[in-house]
Scaffold this active site. Sequence first.
Site, PDB file in Angstrom:
ATOM      1  N   ASP A 179      -8.868  94.208  25.514  1.00 11.60           N
ATOM      2  CA  ASP A 179      -8.095  93.753  24.356  1.00 11.60           C
ATOM      3  C   ASP A 179      -8.135  92.225  24.304  1.00 11.60           C
ATOM      4  OD1 ASP A 179      -6.533  94.049  22.109  1.00 11.60           O
ATOM      5  OD2 ASP A 179      -4.646  94.271  23.190  1.00 11.60           O
ATOM      6  N   GLU A 181     -10.743  93.905  12.397  1.00 12.00           N
ATOM      7  CA  GLU A 181      -9.575  94.206  11.572  1.00 12.00           C
ATOM      8  C   GLU A 181      -9.705  93.708  10.137  1.00 12.00           C
ATOM      9  OE1 GLU A 181      -4.748  94.115  12.163  1.00 12.00           O
ATOM     10  OE2 GLU A 181      -6.175  94.198  13.796  1.00 12.00           O
ATOM     11  N   THR A 216      -4.319 101.059  13.372  1.00 11.17           N
ATOM     12  CA  THR A 216      -3.538 100.272  14.324  1.00 11.17           C
ATOM     13  C   THR A 216      -2.070 100.197  13.910  1.00 11.17           C
ATOM     14  OG1 THR A 216      -3.511  98.176  15.557  1.00 11.17           O
ATOM     15  CG2 THR A 216      -3.990  98.050  13.192  1.00 11.17           C
ATOM     16  N   PHE A 241       1.214 101.562  19.906  1.00 13.02           N
ATOM     17  CA  PHE A 241       1.600 100.335  20.605  1.00 13.02           C
ATOM     18  C   PHE A 241       2.741 100.599  21.590  1.00 13.02           C
ATOM     19  CE2 PHE A 241      -0.088  96.497  18.060  1.00 13.02           C
ATOM     20  CZ  PHE A 241      -1.282  97.148  17.808  1.00 13.02           C
TER      21      PHE A 241
END
Length: 326
Positions: A19, A91, A151, A173
């Site tokens: 990440d 993204e 996401t 998350f």
Amino acid sequence: MPIPSQVEKLKHLTTVVADTGDFNAIKKFAPQDATTNPSLIYKASMMEEYANIVDEAVAYGEGDLSVTMDKLAVGFGTEITKIVPGYVSTEVDARLSFDTEATVQKALDIIQMYGEVGVKKERILIKVAATWEGIQAAKVLEQEGITCNATLIFSLAQAIACAEVGCTLISPFVGRIMDWYKKSEGVEKYAAVEDPGVMSVTAIFNYFKKHGHETIVMGASFRNTDEILELAGCDRLTISPQLLDELSNSTGDLPQKLDANRAMDMDIPKIEMKESTFRWMMNEDAMATEKLAEGIRGFAKDIVKLEEIVQAKIDATHKRRKVSHP
């Protein structure tokens, strides 16, 4: 023979994803995939060793800020595809999170830019925020053969909606869920097994395996290694370089916690997901509603900060051109 680290042990149970937008960190840990977002690209853009990627994007954009921003994301993504063998997530602008058509078009533009430099669309996951509109955009893109990573997942409602439209991967998350509950319940710390974020991802994983959803569950946003260890066995886990470092320096036991076969035997009722059900379930979930909105605002804020830096470089380039061509 050296004792394997927890990272090595984890790789036997779960696909490990980096990440970060920092190439050096990715090379160090040799993950299968890598994820980026506006916050990570903003940080990487501030690093001197990646100035050439910013400069190339500015030259490509020819004064168009939107095109330059897309090229910047693609520039980082392209370099990452040379390091990891699997997916690289890029993204879509978070400010498009409530506009299905604009999200689809932006994704197509990004995929086209990747194609221009020889990166096949099969290597890229287009990241979209898991709003209802974002999920519908993912549905359109998946039907066109463009794989998506939904996401900012904070609820089972979001997860099910993504799976039902055929989303390739979702990112629930963990840490941000825990943050909300710590503040809400006035708790200093949770045991890993009782961590609300861990419990959320576990519930999503079990639901997907029980009901035959092929969407990949990739836990994200970890606050500590205990959360990661408690999710060993999840399809994928995307982990920051700092936490990967901690796991690399530990040789402790790492038993499998999530098991698809075990989930098959669980009594988990199926939820028929439609827009009204999605919106009602989100309405009833204060944490998911607040964290989704906060996450979108946060990514949008980092996009604006990055745009300011890029715009300054565009302006400086134009000034140099005027000086050299009086």
